[in-house]
Motif scaffolding. Sequence first.
Motif, short mmCIF file in Angstrom:
data_model
loop_
_atom_site.label_atom_id
_atom_site.label_comp_id
_atom_site.label_asym_id
_atom_site.label_seq_id
_atom_site.Cartn_x
_atom_site.Cartn_y
_atom_site.Cartn_z
N ASP A 275 45.29 20.25 29.46
CA ASP A 275 46.27 20.20 28.37
C ASP A 275 45.59 19.96 27.03
O ASP A 275 45.95 20.57 26.01
CB ASP A 275 47.28 19.07 28.62
CG ASP A 275 48.23 19.35 29.76
OD1 ASP A 275 48.41 20.52 30.13
OD2 ASP A 275 48.79 18.37 30.31
N LEU A 276 44.60 19.08 27.02
CA LEU A 276 43.93 18.72 25.78
C LEU A 276 42.91 19.77 25.33
O LEU A 276 42.72 19.99 24.13
CB LEU A 276 43.23 17.37 25.94
CG LEU A 276 44.17 16.16 26.09
CD1 LEU A 276 43.43 14.96 26.64
CD2 LEU A 276 44.81 15.83 24.75
N MET A 277 42.26 20.43 26.28
CA MET A 277 41.22 21.40 25.94
C MET A 277 41.77 22.79 25.62
O MET A 277 41.12 23.57 24.91
CB MET A 277 40.23 21.50 27.10
CG MET A 277 39.38 20.26 27.32
SD MET A 277 38.12 20.00 26.03
CE MET A 277 36.95 21.31 26.43
N THR A 278 42.95 23.11 26.14
CA THR A 278 43.50 24.46 25.94
C THR A 278 43.65 24.83 24.46
O THR A 278 43.37 25.99 24.09
CB THR A 278 44.82 24.61 26.70
OG1 THR A 278 44.54 24.64 28.11
CG2 THR A 278 45.56 25.87 26.32
N PRO A 279 44.07 23.93 23.56
CA PRO A 279 44.14 24.33 22.16
C PRO A 279 42.81 24.83 21.58
O PRO A 279 42.81 25.64 20.66
CB PRO A 279 44.62 23.06 21.45
CG PRO A 279 45.42 22.35 22.50
CD PRO A 279 44.68 22.60 23.78
N LEU A 280 41.68 24.35 22.11
CA LEU A 280 40.40 24.90 21.67
C LEU A 280 40.28 26.36 22.09
O LEU A 280 39.90 27.22 21.30
CB LEU A 280 39.23 24.11 22.26
CG LEU A 280 38.85 22.78 21.63
CD1 LEU A 280 37.62 22.22 22.33
CD2 LEU A 280 38.59 22.92 20.14
N ALA A 281 40.59 26.64 23.36
CA ALA A 281 40.48 28.01 23.87
C ALA A 281 41.42 28.96 23.15
O ALA A 281 41.14 30.16 23.02
CB ALA A 281 40.75 28.03 25.37
N LEU A 282 42.56 28.43 22.66
CA LEU A 282 43.55 29.25 21.97
C LEU A 282 43.42 29.14 20.45
O LEU A 282 44.35 29.46 19.72
CB LEU A 282 44.96 28.84 22.41
CG LEU A 282 45.25 28.95 23.91
CD1 LEU A 282 46.69 28.57 24.21
CD2 LEU A 282 44.93 30.33 24.44
N GLU A 283 42.25 28.68 19.99
CA GLU A 283 41.92 28.56 18.56
C GLU A 283 42.97 27.77 17.80
O GLU A 283 43.38 28.13 16.70
CB GLU A 283 41.69 29.94 17.94
CG GLU A 283 40.51 30.66 18.58
CD GLU A 283 39.96 31.81 17.76
OE1 GLU A 283 39.68 31.61 16.57
OE2 GLU A 283 39.83 32.91 18.32
N GLY A 284 43.39 26.65 18.43
CA GLY A 284 44.25 25.69 17.74
C GLY A 284 45.69 25.68 18.18
O GLY A 284 46.43 24.75 17.85
N ALA A 285 46.13 26.70 18.90
CA ALA A 285 47.54 26.78 19.31
C ALA A 285 47.78 25.92 20.55
O ALA A 285 46.88 25.73 21.38
CB ALA A 285 47.92 28.22 19.61
N SER A 286 48.99 25.40 20.66
CA SER A 286 49.39 24.67 21.85
C SER A 286 50.88 24.86 22.07
O SER A 286 51.60 25.30 21.16
CB SER A 286 49.08 23.17 21.71
OG SER A 286 50.05 22.51 20.93
#
Length: 396
Positions: A275-286
């Motif tokens: 949950d916390l790392m996914t915004p990095l992979a999506l270039e800031g989106a969550s």
Amino acid sequence: MTHVSMFDARAMNELNGTVAPRFEPVRDAVLDALRRGAETGLSLAVDLDGERVVDLWGGHQDAARTRPWARDTVTNVWSITKNVTSLAVLLLVDAGELDVHAPVARYWPEFAARGKDRVEVRHLLSHTAGLPGLDQPARLDDLYDVRATADRLAAQAPWWEPGTASGYHVLTFGHLLGELVHRVSGRSLREFVDENLSRRIGADFRIGARAEDLRRVSDVIPPAAADLSGLDPDGIAYRTFNGPAFSASSANTQAWRAAELGAANGHGNAASVADLMTPLALEGASAAGRLLKPSTVRLVLDQQAQGVDLVNGLHVRWGIGFALPDDRTLPWIPPGRVAFWGGWGGSMAVADLDRRLTIAYVMNEMGGDILGSARAATYVRAVYRASGALPPGGIR
């Protein structure tokens, strides 16, 4: 999605969760590890382009294998905590309250002592600040007083010229960056992470463990004790691992769990780490809305150091707050825009911006490797094969 609930009568292990059909080989790899006894308890989560395509948990919370690992089981994730601390700092950078290229002393004036006036925020984030441990005398209990430890580090001379090499800040990483967060936001690192990351995203992750969560905390199962006898007593590595000395079993104590160690005592599971790392992979989106600007996320890919780390002895490429791919150390992390780091014993968190892919693996039985493990490598390879997102030539 495919629901998973499997029971192996011989090994007395159960695997639960969901997998998307094409990720069933990942499930099979986890189940094989459980059946062989290679895992005691674990969780594994994968997000692809904003969809949770793997969410697995299984095995047991204890070495005796009497208490099943449940969906809400959490454990000490060691240095995966550093990823979360780095995200907290990036939030302040994103808001314009911190500049990674500014001197630390701009925000923390006392830090300028002993020639550290030119040490920049990015040096703290890339383990190049020269403060990987405390000068002697140093005891583990000292670290539990985070403000006092920050004061000691501010008054301490760096152990090498900052910015010239990396030396893994094993336990001091959280005190240094936590003090920056405290100076800028007025909140403790623990409070800041809880309010601005965990609650905002809905991630079941905390620095330390609350009293009400202790019932679901799995002890870590320590590896064999590390042998430091071959290290130079005057060397950086020896001074770090004795400044202060600590053992894996420390993570199972009440004092450790109650502390605020932004380098090493985060408590969570694979789902919360993903949950916390996914915004990095999506270039800031969550799913909760934009967490970071794409330009802020891209900062983590700015290489700060490359070479043999003075403390952990690995050939590492450090970006800002995260490691970058280097096939000399982990050939199963693909090249490209990938930010990652793992926890002592084998846990792993990977954010792949090129493939919009996040992988998180958390377990309680620690291996002896400094970074990663054969188990982590097996799962990560299986994820990349199943995703169809392997780079040219694949990964080793």
